[in-house]
Design a protein around this motif. Structure first.
Motif, short mmCIF file in Angstrom:
data_model
loop_
_atom_site.label_atom_id
_atom_site.label_comp_id
_atom_site.label_asym_id
_atom_site.label_seq_id
_atom_site.Cartn_x
_atom_site.Cartn_y
_atom_site.Cartn_z
N MET A 93 24.45 32.04 -60.96
CA MET A 93 24.05 31.32 -59.75
C MET A 93 22.57 30.95 -59.82
SD MET A 93 26.23 33.91 -59.37
CE MET A 93 27.88 34.26 -58.84
N ASN A 94 21.73 31.89 -60.28
CA ASN A 94 20.30 31.61 -60.34
C ASN A 94 20.00 30.42 -61.25
OD1 ASN A 94 19.53 33.58 -58.54
ND2 ASN A 94 19.06 35.12 -60.09
N ALA A 95 20.69 30.35 -62.39
CA ALA A 95 20.45 29.26 -63.34
C ALA A 95 20.86 27.92 -62.73
CB ALA A 95 21.25 29.52 -64.62
N ILE A 96 22.04 27.89 -62.15
CA ILE A 96 22.56 26.63 -61.60
C ILE A 96 21.72 26.17 -60.40
CG2 ILE A 96 24.57 25.62 -60.41
CD1 ILE A 96 26.31 27.41 -62.26
N ASP A 97 21.31 27.12 -59.58
CA ASP A 97 20.49 26.77 -58.42
C ASP A 97 19.14 26.20 -58.88
OD1 ASP A 97 22.56 27.67 -56.94
OD2 ASP A 97 21.59 29.50 -56.23
N GLN A 98 18.55 26.89 -59.86
CA GLN A 98 17.23 26.46 -60.33
C GLN A 98 17.28 25.05 -60.96
OE1 GLN A 98 15.16 29.46 -62.75
NE2 GLN A 98 14.19 27.82 -63.90
N VAL A 99 18.30 24.79 -61.74
CA VAL A 99 18.34 23.53 -62.49
C VAL A 99 18.96 22.38 -61.68
CG1 VAL A 99 19.31 22.45 -64.59
CG2 VAL A 99 18.33 24.75 -64.69
N VAL A 100 19.88 22.71 -60.76
CA VAL A 100 20.56 21.64 -60.03
C VAL A 100 20.49 21.80 -58.50
CG1 VAL A 100 22.78 20.45 -59.64
CG2 VAL A 100 22.15 21.18 -61.94
N LEU A 101 21.10 22.85 -57.98
CA LEU A 101 21.38 22.86 -56.54
C LEU A 101 20.14 23.05 -55.65
CD1 LEU A 101 24.79 24.77 -56.66
CD2 LEU A 101 24.41 22.31 -56.38
N ASP A 102 19.13 23.77 -56.15
CA ASP A 102 17.90 23.94 -55.36
C ASP A 102 16.77 23.07 -55.88
OD1 ASP A 102 19.18 25.81 -53.86
OD2 ASP A 102 18.19 27.56 -54.76
N LYS A 103 17.09 22.16 -56.78
CA LYS A 103 16.03 21.38 -57.43
C LYS A 103 15.57 20.24 -56.51
CE LYS A 103 13.61 19.58 -60.82
NZ LYS A 103 12.46 20.25 -61.41
N PRO A 104 14.29 20.28 -56.14
CA PRO A 104 13.81 19.13 -55.36
C PRO A 104 13.74 17.91 -56.30
CG PRO A 104 12.07 20.80 -55.68
CD PRO A 104 13.26 21.27 -56.45
N LEU A 106 16.07 16.05 -57.63
CA LEU A 106 17.02 16.15 -58.74
C LEU A 106 17.31 14.77 -59.36
CD1 LEU A 106 19.20 18.04 -60.18
CD2 LEU A 106 20.80 17.13 -58.49
N THR A 107 17.22 14.69 -60.69
CA THR A 107 17.65 13.46 -61.39
C THR A 107 18.43 13.92 -62.62
OG1 THR A 107 15.70 13.45 -62.81
CG2 THR A 107 15.55 12.18 -60.73
N THR A 108 19.14 12.98 -63.24
CA THR A 108 19.86 13.38 -64.45
C THR A 108 18.85 13.80 -65.53
OG1 THR A 108 20.04 11.04 -65.01
CG2 THR A 108 21.99 12.05 -64.08
N ALA A 109 17.70 13.12 -65.55
CA ALA A 109 16.67 13.50 -66.54
C ALA A 109 16.13 14.90 -66.27
CB ALA A 109 15.54 12.48 -66.51
N SER A 110 15.98 15.24 -64.98
CA SER A 110 15.45 16.59 -64.67
C SER A 110 16.45 17.67 -65.07
CB SER A 110 15.08 16.71 -63.18
OG SER A 110 16.23 16.89 -62.36
N VAL A 111 17.74 17.39 -64.94
CA VAL A 111 18.76 18.39 -65.34
C VAL A 111 18.62 18.68 -66.83
CG1 VAL A 111 21.24 18.88 -65.50
CG2 VAL A 111 20.36 17.63 -63.54
N ILE A 112 18.44 17.63 -67.62
CA ILE A 112 18.34 17.82 -69.07
C ILE A 112 17.07 18.60 -69.43
CG2 ILE A 112 18.05 16.61 -71.28
CD1 ILE A 112 19.84 14.36 -69.99
N SER A 113 15.94 18.18 -68.89
CA SER A 113 14.70 18.86 -69.30
C SER A 113 14.65 20.28 -68.73
CB SER A 113 13.46 18.05 -68.93
OG SER A 113 13.33 18.03 -67.54
N ASP A 114 15.18 20.50 -67.52
CA ASP A 114 15.17 21.85 -66.96
C ASP A 114 16.13 22.78 -67.70
OD1 ASP A 114 13.25 21.12 -65.19
OD2 ASP A 114 14.52 21.13 -63.41
#
Ligand code: MRU
Length: 318
Positions: A93-104, A106-114
């Protein structure tokens, strides 16, 4: 995405590959993960397992999806689905929240780099845990461990097994007692496989031998990993960990936990708040009991903080 390689996970040539841990130690089969639904299935069936690794694998699957052109709503939907693949290890949950669900923003590029950053942060966390933890292991120690906590379950060298490995690399003459870890034998199948590759001397024991072993003075330290650590220091780990902690306390053997901060759950006040996964009865029957024998199969247990000598994180001790 750039190339990323760990013992159980590879991203290269636009493919996300996972080592099927259910087939180890006798077969090393790499599975090409098609999409996030496939990754959720691989996590549920324990082909991909261990608290830090399921978090890393989930965000890599999401990043792979982003790279293939998925839209933001599609990524968010997949993230919510993956979040529910297993309930106890909060790293997921922590990983998914940090990279996607809680990410201010959020873009497809941010998902890849995060996701790339998350992988690298896990490698570095393992190194720091290993350095700090190894200072608690002395030359000549016999160290008991439970479940599998090495390179297979992180992007780096592992947590508890990473500590043991570092102590060995420092030249300390150590011996590892490996609990087989019923019912799915992560110790017997996976920890022995890793230790054999590393050349670290070990002895495999059945879980119910640990008490007798300690009574003979043959264990000087216990090191285990964790799936979720509550704010008060109670922690969940593979079923059987609590029994080892009680035995260690009775015999005066120091009992340590090694885990990255991604295992810490600031929303859990104590162990009582940690959800415990229950798995299929056949895992316990193991083909040896009557087919319909009633079974209770919690995959994890909770060890209270009073049984713990210390928790080793990458940035300090609890
Ligand atoms: O059910 P599993 O095999 O995923 O359980 C794994 C464990 O309990 C490990 O000890 C824990 O995830 C810590 S691994 C760093």
């Amino acid at each position: 995405m750039k190339k990323m390689i760990s013992m159980g996970l590879r991203f290269e040539d636009a493919k996300l590959l996972v080592l099927d841990q259910t087939r180890l130690p006798h077969e090393e089969v790499w599975v090409d993960c098609r999409d996030c639904a496939h990754m959720a299935e691989l996590i549920k069936t324990l082909a991909v397992r261990g608290a830090p690794l399921i978090g890393v694998a989930a965000v890599l699957a999401l990043a792979h999806m982003a790279e293939k052109g998925a839209s933001k709503p599609e990524i968010i939907a997949a993230a919510k689905m993956l979040r529910m693949a297993r309930p106890t290890a909060v790293n997921l949950m922590n990983a998914i929240d940090q990279v996607v669900l809680d990410k201010p923003d959020l873009t497809t590029a941010s998902v890849i780099s995060d996701a790339e950053k998350f992988f690298q942060a896990d490698v570095l966390a393992c190194e720091a845990i290993a350095e700090r933890g190894a200072s608690f292991i002395s030359d000549g120690d016999h160290v008991l461990t439970h479940c599998n906590t090495g390179g297979l379950v992180t992007a780096g060298i592992g947590t508890a097994l990473g500590v043991i490995r570092r102590a060995f690399e420092q030249g300390k003459k150590i011996h590892v007692y490996v609990d087989e870890t019923r019912p799915l034998l992560q110790g017997a199948r996976l920890t022995t496989w890793e230790l054999q590759k590393l050349g670290i001397p070990f002895t495999l024991i059945c879980d119910n031998m640990a008490g007798f072993l300690m009574s003979q003075g043959k264990v000087q330290k216990v090191f285990v990993g964790s799936d979720r650590i509550a704010r008060n220091g109670d922690f969940a780990n593979k079923i059987g960990t609590y029994s080892v902690a009680v035995l260690a306390k009775f015999h005066g053997v120091p009992f340590y936990v090694a885990a990255p901060r991604t295992t810490f759950d600031e929303k859990c006040d104590s162990g009582a708040d940690i959800p415990i996964e229950e798995r299929h009865p056949d895992e316990v029957r193991a083909g040896k009991s009557p087919h319909q024998a009633p079974v209770w199969n919690p995959a994890f247990d909770v060890t209270p903080r009073k049984l713990i000598s210390g928790i080793v994180f990458e940035d300090g001790m609890l």
